[in-house]
Scaffold this motif. Structure first.
Motif, PDB file in Angstrom:
ATOM      1  N   UNK A 305      79.941 -44.135  81.173  1.00  0.00           N
ATOM      2  CA  UNK A 305      80.977 -44.113  81.041  1.00  0.00           C
ATOM      3  C   UNK A 305      81.825 -44.366  79.616  1.00  0.00           C
ATOM      4  N   UNK A 306      80.896 -45.656  78.994  1.00  0.00           N
ATOM      5  CA  UNK A 306      81.343 -45.959  77.502  1.00  0.00           C
ATOM      6  C   UNK A 306      81.163 -44.837  76.575  1.00  0.00           C
ATOM      7  N   UNK A 307      79.834 -44.096  76.956  1.00  0.00           N
ATOM      8  CA  UNK A 307      79.466 -42.982  75.925  1.00  0.00           C
ATOM      9  C   UNK A 307      80.641 -42.003  75.879  1.00  0.00           C
ATOM     10  N   UNK A 308      81.071 -41.488  77.104  1.00  0.00           N
ATOM     11  CA  UNK A 308      81.933 -40.403  77.317  1.00  0.00           C
ATOM     12  C   UNK A 308      83.430 -40.830  76.497  1.00  0.00           C
ATOM     13  N   UNK A 309      83.779 -42.133  76.890  1.00  0.00           N
ATOM     14  CA  UNK A 309      85.225 -42.623  76.419  1.00  0.00           C
ATOM     15  C   UNK A 309      84.844 -42.764  74.921  1.00  0.00           C
ATOM     16  N   UNK A 310      83.740 -43.109  74.200  1.00  0.00           N
ATOM     17  CA  UNK A 310      83.550 -43.180  72.874  1.00  0.00           C
ATOM     18  C   UNK A 310      83.681 -41.929  72.178  1.00  0.00           C
ATOM     19  N   UNK A 311      83.315 -40.776  72.981  1.00  0.00           N
ATOM     20  CA  UNK A 311      83.434 -39.474  72.471  1.00  0.00           C
ATOM     21  C   UNK A 311      84.603 -38.935  72.267  1.00  0.00           C
ATOM     22  N   UNK A 312      85.385 -39.150  73.550  1.00  0.00           N
ATOM     23  CA  UNK A 312      86.711 -38.726  73.733  1.00  0.00           C
ATOM     24  C   UNK A 312      87.658 -39.419  72.619  1.00  0.00           C
ATOM     25  N   UNK A 313      87.543 -40.804  72.344  1.00  0.00           N
ATOM     26  CA  UNK A 313      88.405 -41.181  71.380  1.00  0.00           C
ATOM     27  C   UNK A 313      88.099 -40.762  69.990  1.00  0.00           C
ATOM     28  N   UNK A 314      86.561 -40.410  69.802  1.00  0.00           N
ATOM     29  CA  UNK A 314      86.409 -39.856  68.495  1.00  0.00           C
ATOM     30  C   UNK A 314      87.079 -38.552  68.251  1.00  0.00           C
ATOM     31  N   UNK A 315      87.428 -37.955  69.237  1.00  0.00           N
ATOM     32  CA  UNK A 315      87.906 -36.381  69.246  1.00  0.00           C
ATOM     33  C   UNK A 315      89.616 -36.571  69.304  1.00  0.00           C
ATOM     34  N   UNK A 316      90.044 -37.637  69.734  1.00  0.00           N
ATOM     35  CA  UNK A 316      91.295 -37.745  69.808  1.00  0.00           C
ATOM     36  C   UNK A 316      91.890 -38.302  68.428  1.00  0.00           C
ATOM     37  N   UNK A 317      91.028 -39.149  67.661  1.00  0.00           N
ATOM     38  CA  UNK A 317      91.402 -39.278  66.432  1.00  0.00           C
ATOM     39  C   UNK A 317      91.460 -38.364  65.424  1.00  0.00           C
ATOM     40  N   UNK A 318      90.729 -37.561  65.746  1.00  0.00           N
ATOM     41  CA  UNK A 318      90.811 -36.223  64.965  1.00  0.00           C
ATOM     42  C   UNK A 318      91.839 -35.361  65.140  1.00  0.00           C
ATOM     43  N   UNK A 319      92.382 -35.216  66.091  1.00  0.00           N
ATOM     44  CA  UNK A 319      93.460 -34.291  66.500  1.00  0.00           C
ATOM     45  C   UNK A 319      94.792 -34.801  65.994  1.00  0.00           C
ATOM     46  N   UNK A 320      94.734 -36.128  65.897  1.00  0.00           N
ATOM     47  CA  UNK A 320      95.765 -36.827  65.573  1.00  0.00           C
ATOM     48  C   UNK A 320      96.188 -36.595  63.952  1.00  0.00           C
TER      49      UNK A 320
END
Length: 342
Positions: A305-320
């Motif tokens: 779950x931490x791995x997936x959440x980290x991946x998602x947050x990495x993408x979110x910061x880029x789209x912003x």
């Protein structure tokens, strides 16, 4: 958990990447085009470097102005160049237009270009000289059947060598002249993978059986022996499918609140970089797992779950942000703390 290794000194690479590095000519409102450094594997390599993952980029770069800029950006982010000597061929170009949702549409100019001056034999020799490599990554334009004689034998050789094989099923169907051959080759490459990454749009282009992206993702996993598959779903977040014996367990994550999207360029590349960075972060803490494949087969639910959440947050910061500006490890962990995914 340990903090990933910093880039104060050059260390032996743990991840090797192979694929395109090019210039995106991005259409502007006034009709002009702004040149931006890009290419999915180039973006992935930089994003890995920014998350403190020692990374080796294999493809040659041009001696022209754009090639020098690409090389400078990679090395500035700590990425090592397997072929630091420039080649005379010109840099690949992609003409990019963003639609009203911020999604890019591409046209590529890639005949006789620098990053395609590769061979399976040369790439395998590079990897053989780096026995400590743990992960081999490719995807996007490296999935072009025109380059099948280079990337597919290399990928199979790296799998035989025991490396964790990562294939980003990041498709560009609009620029492939033979879609049937393209789909068949992408599926052949996917069969080699230990880890697959795809978006719901990618899976739709592959015309896999299944009524939902989740069904299609499971069918893609079943074609080979992939341990994991990361599925990105835009505003709906992401899923991580993990093979446990004959079953596939699914983990989910999405942002708790809507995100203001500036554009999506590099989001998938940053997602994959975040996933791999967090995998290595956790695997380093497990003294009992002899290699990544063993670790991945027994990772705990909380870790996944931490791995997936980290991946998602990495993408979110880029789209912003405008363009592909990958986040650093500390930025991602800070966002996860301030805005935990659900």
């Amino acid at each position: 958990m340990k903090t990933p290794q910093t880039r104060d000194t050059q260390v032996a690479p743990r991840v090797v990447t192979a694929g395109e590095a090019l210039i995106d000519l991005v259409a502007q409102a006034d009709g002009n085009f702004q040149p931006c450094l890009g290419g999915a594997v180039f973006n992935l390599s930089r994003a890995l470097g920014r998350q403190n993952v020692p990374t080796l980029y294999q493809n040659p770069l041009s001696s022209d102005r754009f090639g020098r800029q690409l090389a400078q950006a990679l090395t500035a982010d700590g990425v090592q160049l397997a072929m630091p000597a420039p080649v005379p061929q010109t840099t690949s170009l992609a003409v990019v237009a963003l639609n009203e949702h911020g999604h890019p549409d591409y046209a590529f100019y890639r005949e006789g270009v620098a990053d395609r001056q590769i061979s399976a034999a040369a790439m395998n020799a590079i990897c053989q000289a780096q026995p400590q490599l743990e992960i081999a990554c490719t995807g996007c334009l490296a999935l072009d059947p025109a380059d099948a004689s280079h990337y597919l034998p290399w990928l199979k050789a790296q799998k035989t060598a025991g490396r964790w094989i990562v294939v980003d099923v990041n498709l560009r169907p609009s620029v492939m002249p033979d879609l049937a051959a393209y789909r068949a080759h992408v599926l052949e490459m996917a069969k080699c993978a230990d880890v697959l990454k795809a978006s719901d749009e990618d899976l739709a282009h592959l015309q896999l059986p299944g009524e939902t992206p989740m069904d299609q993702a499971q069918n893609l996993m079943q074609l080979g022996t992939a341990q994991w598959m990361a599925l990105t779903l835009g505003a709906e977040g992401a899923r991580l499918l993990v093979r446990r014996g004959n079953e596939i367990k699914v983990y989910a994550a999405r942002e708790a609140a809507p995100v203001k999207v500036v554009d999506t360029v590099g989001a998938g590349d940053s997602f994959l970089a975040g996933l791999l960075a967090c995998v290595l972060h956790h695997a380093d803490d497990d003294v009992h797992a002899p290699d990544l494949k063993s670790w991945a087969s027994q990772a705990a639910d909380a870790t996944l779950k931490d791995v997936l959440a980290h991946a998602l947050a990495s993408a979110t910061l880029v789209v912003m942000r405008r363009g592909c500006d990958p986040a650093r490890w500390e930025e991602v962990r800070a966002r996860m703390k301030a805005f935990p995914a659900v």
